[in-house]
Scaffold this motif. Structure first.
Motif, PDB file in Angstrom:
ATOM      1  N   GLN A  91      -8.015  -0.096  -1.977  1.00 38.54           N
ATOM      2  CA  GLN A  91      -6.861   0.630  -2.529  1.00 38.54           C
ATOM      3  C   GLN A  91      -7.337   1.681  -3.543  1.00 38.54           C
ATOM      4  OE1 GLN A  91      -3.363  -0.045  -1.828  1.00 38.54           O
ATOM      5  NE2 GLN A  91      -3.197   1.930  -2.868  1.00 38.54           N
ATOM      6  N   SER A  92      -8.315   1.303  -4.385  1.00 31.18           N
ATOM      7  CA  SER A  92      -8.720   2.275  -5.415  1.00 31.18           C
ATOM      8  C   SER A  92      -9.483   3.451  -4.791  1.00 31.18           C
ATOM      9  CB  SER A  92      -9.487   1.614  -6.547  1.00 31.18           C
ATOM     10  OG  SER A  92     -10.743   1.236  -6.089  1.00 31.18           O
ATOM     11  N   GLU A  93     -10.198   3.224  -3.692  1.00 29.23           N
ATOM     12  CA  GLU A  93     -10.860   4.357  -3.026  1.00 29.23           C
ATOM     13  C   GLU A  93      -9.826   5.292  -2.396  1.00 29.23           C
ATOM     14  OE1 GLU A  93     -15.076   2.088  -1.913  1.00 29.23           O
ATOM     15  OE2 GLU A  93     -13.436   2.100  -0.463  1.00 29.23           O
ATOM     16  N   LEU A  94      -8.787   4.698  -1.808  1.00 33.15           N
ATOM     17  CA  LEU A  94      -7.730   5.528  -1.209  1.00 33.15           C
ATOM     18  C   LEU A  94      -7.041   6.355  -2.293  1.00 33.15           C
ATOM     19  CD1 LEU A  94      -6.136   2.916   1.243  1.00 33.15           C
ATOM     20  CD2 LEU A  94      -7.396   4.967   1.898  1.00 33.15           C
ATOM     21  N   ASP A  95      -6.736   5.700  -3.424  1.00 36.25           N
ATOM     22  CA  ASP A  95      -6.044   6.405  -4.513  1.00 36.25           C
ATOM     23  C   ASP A  95      -6.917   7.500  -5.109  1.00 36.25           C
ATOM     24  OD1 ASP A  95      -3.987   4.690  -4.121  1.00 36.25           O
ATOM     25  OD2 ASP A  95      -4.430   3.398  -5.838  1.00 36.25           O
ATOM     26  N   ILE A 103      -2.065  11.029   4.377  1.00 37.39           N
ATOM     27  CA  ILE A 103      -2.810  10.035   5.155  1.00 37.39           C
ATOM     28  C   ILE A 103      -3.043   8.779   4.324  1.00 37.39           C
ATOM     29  CG2 ILE A 103      -5.198   9.621   5.981  1.00 37.39           C
ATOM     30  CD1 ILE A 103      -3.255  10.757   8.079  1.00 37.39           C
ATOM     31  N   ARG A 104      -3.105   8.938   3.011  1.00 36.57           N
ATOM     32  CA  ARG A 104      -3.306   7.772   2.138  1.00 36.57           C
ATOM     33  C   ARG A 104      -2.187   6.754   2.375  1.00 36.57           C
ATOM     34  NH1 ARG A 104      -0.844   8.094  -2.655  1.00 36.57           N
ATOM     35  NH2 ARG A 104      -1.063   6.345  -4.040  1.00 36.57           N
ATOM     36  N   ARG A 110      -0.982   0.854   7.243  1.00 35.44           N
ATOM     37  CA  ARG A 110      -1.775   0.217   8.298  1.00 35.44           C
ATOM     38  C   ARG A 110      -2.457  -1.043   7.785  1.00 35.44           C
ATOM     39  NH1 ARG A 110      -5.373   3.583  12.460  1.00 35.44           N
ATOM     40  NH2 ARG A 110      -3.298   4.050  13.239  1.00 35.44           N
ATOM     41  N   ILE A 111      -3.018  -0.954   6.577  1.00 31.65           N
ATOM     42  CA  ILE A 111      -3.694  -2.128   5.993  1.00 31.65           C
ATOM     43  C   ILE A 111      -2.678  -3.270   5.848  1.00 31.65           C
ATOM     44  CG2 ILE A 111      -4.769  -3.004   3.867  1.00 31.65           C
ATOM     45  CD1 ILE A 111      -6.034  -0.107   3.610  1.00 31.65           C
ATOM     46  N   LEU A 218      -7.678  11.268  12.840  1.00 38.80           N
ATOM     47  CA  LEU A 218      -9.041  10.891  13.261  1.00 38.80           C
ATOM     48  C   LEU A 218      -9.738  10.121  12.143  1.00 38.80           C
ATOM     49  CD1 LEU A 218     -10.076  14.131  15.196  1.00 38.80           C
ATOM     50  CD2 LEU A 218      -9.761  11.863  16.180  1.00 38.80           C
ATOM     51  N   LEU A 219      -9.521  10.537  10.892  1.00 42.51           N
ATOM     52  CA  LEU A 219     -10.119   9.807   9.777  1.00 42.51           C
ATOM     53  C   LEU A 219      -9.496   8.406   9.672  1.00 42.51           C
ATOM     54  CD1 LEU A 219     -11.960   9.640   7.287  1.00 42.51           C
ATOM     55  CD2 LEU A 219     -10.133  10.668   5.942  1.00 42.51           C
ATOM     56  N   LEU A 220      -8.191   8.353   9.822  1.00 40.45           N
ATOM     57  CA  LEU A 220      -7.473   7.077   9.703  1.00 40.45           C
ATOM     58  C   LEU A 220      -8.008   6.029  10.697  1.00 40.45           C
ATOM     59  CD1 LEU A 220      -4.964   5.557   8.534  1.00 40.45           C
ATOM     60  CD2 LEU A 220      -3.623   6.572  10.364  1.00 40.45           C
ATOM     61  N   SER A 221      -8.140   6.417  11.970  1.00 36.63           N
ATOM     62  CA  SER A 221      -8.516   5.433  12.985  1.00 36.63           C
ATOM     63  C   SER A 221     -10.012   5.379  13.282  1.00 36.63           C
ATOM     64  CB  SER A 221      -7.808   5.735  14.313  1.00 36.63           C
ATOM     65  OG  SER A 221      -6.432   5.616  14.156  1.00 36.63           O
TER      66      SER A 221
END
Ligand SMILES: C[S@@+](CC[C@H](N)C(=O)[O-])C[C@H]1O[C@@H](n2cnc3c(N)ncnc32)[C@H](O)[C@@H]1O
Length: 410
Positions: A91-95, A103-104, A110-111, A218-221
């Motif tokens: 979560q902290s990397e996404l934030d 996309i975040r 998704r998580i 593409l980054l997401l999956s």
């Protein structure tokens, strides 16, 4: 045991397009109808009518746990231990790295979906059959891994009514945004084939299409971002929201609700423009109380379920709608610019080499994504400013003409 050699490679190198590159028999796929090595576990999942994705995720974990005694063992041992998708970002990397991008939010959803799916299977099925689904094997870590594998490798087969499958070895092909060809079932050869869309030279890498996806998807999956400007399907999600201060806020929310939309929605914008749905939502946001009878029509057009995709137009509020979209794009641009400016200085204080490597890698992916998304927004900003200038200069001309006529009749 399924070996790489089971993939029948045909020699197409140096030949023209339209050749079968390989053929893989249906018996080699990890697909719902396949027999499990642990057939009792498979039968239980079938009894509970588990949907395809969690079914295949559990199947993969079950086969992986059997190691050498699974016929998929060679394939499974060649799979990455940690797929690169956003499922593996904390979560902290996404934030930290994806704050500017929509996309975040998709990654967070998704998580949570994966966690929810695992918890549902655990409560409904695994806890009732602990002998078949022991927790040391079927747990959230193994589910994260198998869903990561599915997000980056599962193939939808259009000629098999869209059924999904893992296609061993064939899924080693990398994606190229300009390639149009994909894996599919071929009735006549009764197997999975890949048909080339152009000629390849000997030694040249053969690519496949993972579908027309934006860089964010593409980054997401798949955990990578194509080089800037190379993805014709690239888009950026722009978030639009009703204004809380709007006198008709309630009525507008009601109209949106009827079409399964909420007060805040995201729409994909491409370098070539934005969808009708976005324009319709913007019309709804800026429309005054005197247009309340059109709220419903605007909300319908904003949902992509509108039966007739006609280009709705309200000339009296077009300027306000375009200005509203421009403001939303510019607010997004400033978030991207803030991140991109700050990114150079980010993480310079990290000393642990492993942690530093990970951070540098994720940061670079985020910088690539944000640069490509901001580029699309810059293009939209240019188009919107030009349209607004044309509308305003047209209005000015009309006003000058009107003043001229007034003077003439004075
Ligand atoms: C279906 S696998 C492709 C096979 C992959 N090369 C392998 O052997 O595991 C998908 C993964 O390959 C990588 N990949 C595919 N196409 C790529 C590309 N154009 N650029 C960078 N990485 C890519 C990504 O890590 C993605 O998650």
């Amino acid at each position: 045991m399924l070996e790489k050699e089971d993939l029948l490679l045909t020699t197409i190198l140096g030949k023209g397009k339209g050749c079968f590159l390989f053929l893989l028999h249906l018996s080699s796929l990890l697909i719902r109808c396949q027999k499990w090595s642990n057939s009792d576990a498979g039968d239980v999942l079938k009894q509970y009518n588990v949907p395809d994705w969690p079914f295949i995720a559990t199947y993969l974990i079950s086969e992986a746990s059997l190691m050498k005694s699974s016929r998929w063992s060679n394939y499974i041992s060649a799979l990455p231990r940690q797929p690169y998708s956003l499922l593996y970002w904390t979560q902290s990397e996404l934030d930290r790295y994806l704050e500017a991008s929509q996309i975040r939010q998709r990654a967070v959803e998704r998580i949570n979906n994966v966690i929810g799916t695992y918890n549902d299977l655990r409560l409904r099925i695994f806890s009732k059959h602990p002998d078949l689904f022991p927790e040391e094997i079927f747990n959230i870590e193994t589910f994260n891994w198998s869903f990561g594998i599915l997000f980056s490798r599962l193939v939808r087969l259009p000629s098999m009514d869209g059924r999904v499958a893992l296609v061993p070895w064939a899924d080693m092909l990398n994606h190229n945004c300009e390639v149009e060809t994909f894996l599919d079932y071929d009735k006549s050869s009764q197997g999975i084939v890949f048909t080339t869309d152009r000629a390849y030279l000997p030694g040249e890498q053969v690519f496949i299409s993972y579908g027309r996806k934006s860089n964010g998807e593409l980054l997401l999956s798949y955990g990578f971002v194509p080089k800037e400007g190379t993805n014709p399907s690239d888009s950026v999600e722009v978030s639009l929201a009703l204004k809380k201060s709007d006198k008709c806020y309630k009525e507008k929310v009601e109209a949106l609700k009827k079409h399964r939309l909420s007060a805040s929605e995201c729409f994909p914008v491409q370098v070539t423009g934005w969808p009708l749905e976005l324009m319709a939502f913007a019309y709804l946001v800026v429309s005054p109380p005197s247009m309340s009878r059109q709220f419903e029509e605007m909300a319908a057009a904003a949902s992509n379920k509108a039966t007739s995709k006609k280009d709705i137009k309200y000339p009296e509020i077009e300027e306000d709608a375009l200005q509203f979209i421009l403001d939303s794009c510019e607010s997004s641009i400033s978030k991207y610019s803030k991140f991109l400016q700050a990114s150079g200085e980010m993480d310079l204080d990290v000393t642990n080499p492993k942690q530093l490597n990970r951070r540098v890698f994720l940061k670079q992916l985020a910088v690539d994504l944000c640069t490509s998304e901001r580029r699309i927004l810059y293009r939209s900003q240019y188009i919107l400013r030009r349209r607004l200038r044309d509308i305003r200069s047209g209005e000015l001309r009309a006003l000058n003409l009107f003043d001229g006529l007034k003077n003439l009749f004075k």
